[in-house]
Scaffold this motif. Structure first.
Motif, PDB file in Angstrom:
ATOM      1  N   ALA A 241       3.069  27.440  33.487  1.00 51.51           N
ATOM      2  CA  ALA A 241       3.661  28.055  32.289  1.00 51.51           C
ATOM      3  C   ALA A 241       3.028  27.527  31.015  1.00 51.51           C
ATOM      4  N   LEU A 242       2.740  26.220  30.982  1.00 48.83           N
ATOM      5  CA  LEU A 242       2.307  25.579  29.746  1.00 48.83           C
ATOM      6  C   LEU A 242       0.806  25.333  29.686  1.00 48.83           C
ATOM      7  N   GLY A 243       0.064  26.044  30.549  1.00 47.37           N
ATOM      8  CA  GLY A 243      -1.380  26.084  30.418  1.00 47.37           C
ATOM      9  C   GLY A 243      -2.134  24.854  30.846  1.00 47.37           C
ATOM     10  N   PHE A 244      -1.495  23.966  31.607  1.00 48.10           N
ATOM     11  CA  PHE A 244      -2.246  22.851  32.177  1.00 48.10           C
ATOM     12  C   PHE A 244      -3.204  23.386  33.246  1.00 48.10           C
ATOM     13  N   VAL A 245      -2.785  24.492  33.861  1.00 51.87           N
ATOM     14  CA  VAL A 245      -3.653  25.235  34.780  1.00 51.87           C
ATOM     15  C   VAL A 245      -3.624  26.705  34.373  1.00 51.87           C
ATOM     16  N   ASN A 246      -4.735  27.376  34.564  1.00 52.45           N
ATOM     17  CA  ASN A 246      -4.801  28.818  34.312  1.00 52.45           C
ATOM     18  C   ASN A 246      -4.699  29.509  35.663  1.00 52.45           C
ATOM     19  N   ASP A 247      -3.500  30.015  35.968  1.00 55.22           N
ATOM     20  CA  ASP A 247      -3.273  30.668  37.252  1.00 55.22           C
ATOM     21  C   ASP A 247      -3.090  32.175  37.128  1.00 55.22           C
ATOM     22  N   HIS A 248      -3.512  32.747  35.995  1.00 56.93           N
ATOM     23  CA  HIS A 248      -3.602  34.209  35.946  1.00 56.93           C
ATOM     24  C   HIS A 248      -4.659  34.649  36.965  1.00 56.93           C
ATOM     25  N   LEU A 249      -4.407  35.738  37.658  1.00 59.88           N
ATOM     26  CA  LEU A 249      -5.420  36.266  38.563  1.00 59.88           C
ATOM     27  C   LEU A 249      -6.643  36.698  37.760  1.00 59.88           C
ATOM     28  N   VAL A 250      -7.815  36.647  38.376  1.00 61.43           N
ATOM     29  CA  VAL A 250      -9.040  37.015  37.644  1.00 61.43           C
ATOM     30  C   VAL A 250      -9.013  38.478  37.220  1.00 61.43           C
ATOM     31  N   SER A 251      -8.229  39.295  37.911  1.00 62.78           N
ATOM     32  CA  SER A 251      -8.121  40.719  37.558  1.00 62.78           C
ATOM     33  C   SER A 251      -7.211  40.960  36.361  1.00 62.78           C
ATOM     34  N   CYS A 252      -6.491  39.913  35.929  1.00 67.55           N
ATOM     35  CA  CYS A 252      -5.550  40.034  34.808  1.00 67.55           C
ATOM     36  C   CYS A 252      -6.278  39.785  33.489  1.00 67.55           C
ATOM     37  N   PRO A 253      -6.045  40.628  32.481  1.00 70.34           N
ATOM     38  CA  PRO A 253      -6.699  40.408  31.182  1.00 70.34           C
ATOM     39  C   PRO A 253      -6.402  39.042  30.579  1.00 70.34           C
ATOM     40  N   ARG A 254      -5.265  38.471  30.911  1.00 71.09           N
ATOM     41  CA  ARG A 254      -4.894  37.166  30.349  1.00 71.09           C
ATOM     42  C   ARG A 254      -5.704  36.018  30.958  1.00 71.09           C
ATOM     43  N   HIS A 255      -6.353  36.259  32.088  1.00 71.46           N
ATOM     44  CA  HIS A 255      -7.174  35.195  32.678  1.00 71.46           C
ATOM     45  C   HIS A 255      -8.302  34.812  31.722  1.00 71.46           C
ATOM     46  N   ALA A 256      -9.031  35.824  31.257  1.00 65.05           N
ATOM     47  CA  ALA A 256     -10.149  35.571  30.334  1.00 65.05           C
ATOM     48  C   ALA A 256      -9.637  34.990  29.020  1.00 65.05           C
ATOM     49  N   ALA A 257      -8.510  35.520  28.537  1.00 63.40           N
ATOM     50  CA  ALA A 257      -7.955  35.049  27.267  1.00 63.40           C
ATOM     51  C   ALA A 257      -7.556  33.574  27.373  1.00 63.40           C
ATOM     52  N   CYS A 258      -6.882  33.205  28.468  1.00 60.03           N
ATOM     53  CA  CYS A 258      -6.448  31.818  28.637  1.00 60.03           C
ATOM     54  C   CYS A 258      -7.621  30.895  28.940  1.00 60.03           C
ATOM     55  N   THR A 259      -8.669  31.436  29.564  1.00 60.76           N
ATOM     56  CA  THR A 259      -9.886  30.642  29.782  1.00 60.76           C
ATOM     57  C   THR A 259     -10.486  30.254  28.438  1.00 60.76           C
ATOM     58  N   GLU A 260     -10.563  31.215  27.522  1.00 60.90           N
ATOM     59  CA  GLU A 260     -11.112  30.929  26.181  1.00 60.90           C
ATOM     60  C   GLU A 260     -10.226  29.944  25.423  1.00 60.90           C
ATOM     61  N   LEU A 261      -8.917  30.122  25.546  1.00 59.29           N
ATOM     62  CA  LEU A 261      -7.991  29.181  24.897  1.00 59.29           C
ATOM     63  C   LEU A 261      -8.171  27.779  25.472  1.00 59.29           C
ATOM     64  N   GLY A 262      -8.407  27.715  26.770  1.00 57.55           N
ATOM     65  CA  GLY A 262      -8.612  26.422  27.426  1.00 57.55           C
ATOM     66  C   GLY A 262      -9.888  25.745  26.962  1.00 57.55           C
ATOM     67  N   LYS A 263     -10.950  26.537  26.796  1.00 59.23           N
ATOM     68  CA  LYS A 263     -12.224  25.983  26.328  1.00 59.23           C
ATOM     69  C   LYS A 263     -12.092  25.433  24.914  1.00 59.23           C
ATOM     70  N   ALA A 264     -11.285  26.113  24.105  1.00 57.54           N
ATOM     71  CA  ALA A 264     -11.126  25.714  22.701  1.00 57.54           C
ATOM     72  C   ALA A 264     -10.058  24.646  22.498  1.00 57.54           C
ATOM     73  N   PHE A 265      -9.301  24.361  23.554  1.00 58.89           N
ATOM     74  CA  PHE A 265      -8.153  23.451  23.435  1.00 58.89           C
ATOM     75  C   PHE A 265      -8.597  22.047  23.052  1.00 58.89           C
ATOM     76  N   ALA A 266      -7.994  21.550  21.987  1.00 58.75           N
ATOM     77  CA  ALA A 266      -8.245  20.168  21.541  1.00 58.75           C
ATOM     78  C   ALA A 266      -6.897  19.559  21.197  1.00 58.75           C
ATOM     79  N   PRO A 267      -6.361  18.705  22.056  1.00 57.25           N
ATOM     80  CA  PRO A 267      -5.047  18.121  21.788  1.00 57.25           C
ATOM     81  C   PRO A 267      -5.004  17.380  20.442  1.00 57.25           C
ATOM     82  N   LYS A 268      -3.801  17.295  19.894  1.00 49.73           N
ATOM     83  CA  LYS A 268      -3.609  16.711  18.572  1.00 49.73           C
ATOM     84  C   LYS A 268      -4.160  15.290  18.449  1.00 49.73           C
ATOM     85  N   TRP A 269      -4.151  14.526  19.547  1.00 45.67           N
ATOM     86  CA  TRP A 269      -4.552  13.119  19.492  1.00 45.67           C
ATOM     87  C   TRP A 269      -6.057  12.918  19.599  1.00 45.67           C
ATOM     88  N   GLN A 270      -6.822  14.018  19.862  1.00 50.39           N
ATOM     89  CA  GLN A 270      -8.264  13.861  19.968  1.00 50.39           C
ATOM     90  C   GLN A 270      -8.910  13.749  18.594  1.00 50.39           C
TER      91      GLN A 270
END
Length: 198
Positions: A169-198
């Motif tokens: 639910a909270l994006g520690f893992v991206n478990d959208h199926l590859v056929s789901c449009p949200r898979h690519a979207a969450c992949t990009e969000l994951g690549k850009a993710f920079a936690p506040k403490w970094q």
């Protein structure tokens, strides 16, 4: 043609949750505590049941403020047991209060609960590439590890299956199926993710 993950069905509330929230990397302690309460309440129930009671929980649990929930006493528990806007289960209500207290302890130790959680992932979400719902696990080695550590810390109603749902639910893992449009979207969000403490 791309299709959303089938588990969200046609219910507008469920679909909106899938399309907007599920799988988005989160480093916000407020939301992490909200989902800790909601996921624990879900045990044995359908997630849609909990989503429909989400605003009831928000009102009943002080806007999901762990500092306030940690101070709930037995009078408050009795009030909550009479509240039809939430799941009226004494063990789940008492576990939410206990978990708020443990949540504050983790915050004190790590600086934030998010920092504790992301430490199991080296601050980077896991990008999975499932083709079908049948491939998606109910638990993983990391959910086993986190739930075991949280149990040692005194958290309740947070076994490995609930923990893995929390991670999804909270994006520690991206478990959208590859056929789901949200898979690519969450992949990009994951690549850009920079936690506040970094």
């Amino acid at each position: 043609m791309s299709e959303p993950c089938a588990w969200c069905g046609d219910d507008p509330l469920y679909r909106r949750y899938h399309d907007v929230e599920w799988g988005v990397p989160c480093d916000d302690d407020g939301k992490l505590f909200e989902f800790l309460v909601l996921e624990s309440a879900q045990a044995g129930l359908n997630w849609l049941t909990i989503l429909r009671k989400r605003e009831g929980y928000r009102a009943a649990f002080a806007g999901f403020d762990p500092n306030k929930v940690a101070k709930f006493d037995q009078d408050k528990v009795s009030q909550l047991l009479d509240n039809p806007a939430i799941i009226r289960n004494r063990k789940k209500i008492e576990s939410a209060i206990n978990n708020a207290q443990r949540f504050l302890e983790v915050q004190g130790e790590f600086g934030s609960f998010a920092r504790y959680m992301w430490s199991f992932f080296d601050d980077r979400p896991i990008q999975n590439h499932w083709q079908s719902l049948a491939e998606v696990p109910a638990t993983t080695a990391v959910s086993d590890q986190i739930s075991k550590d949280m149990k040692k810390r005194g958290f309740r109603f947070f076994g490995s299956t609930i923990c893995y749902a929390h991670l999804q639910a909270l994006g520690f893992v991206n478990d959208h199926l590859v056929s789901c449009p949200r898979h690519a979207a969450c992949t990009e969000l994951g690549k850009a993710f920079a936690p506040k403490w970094q």
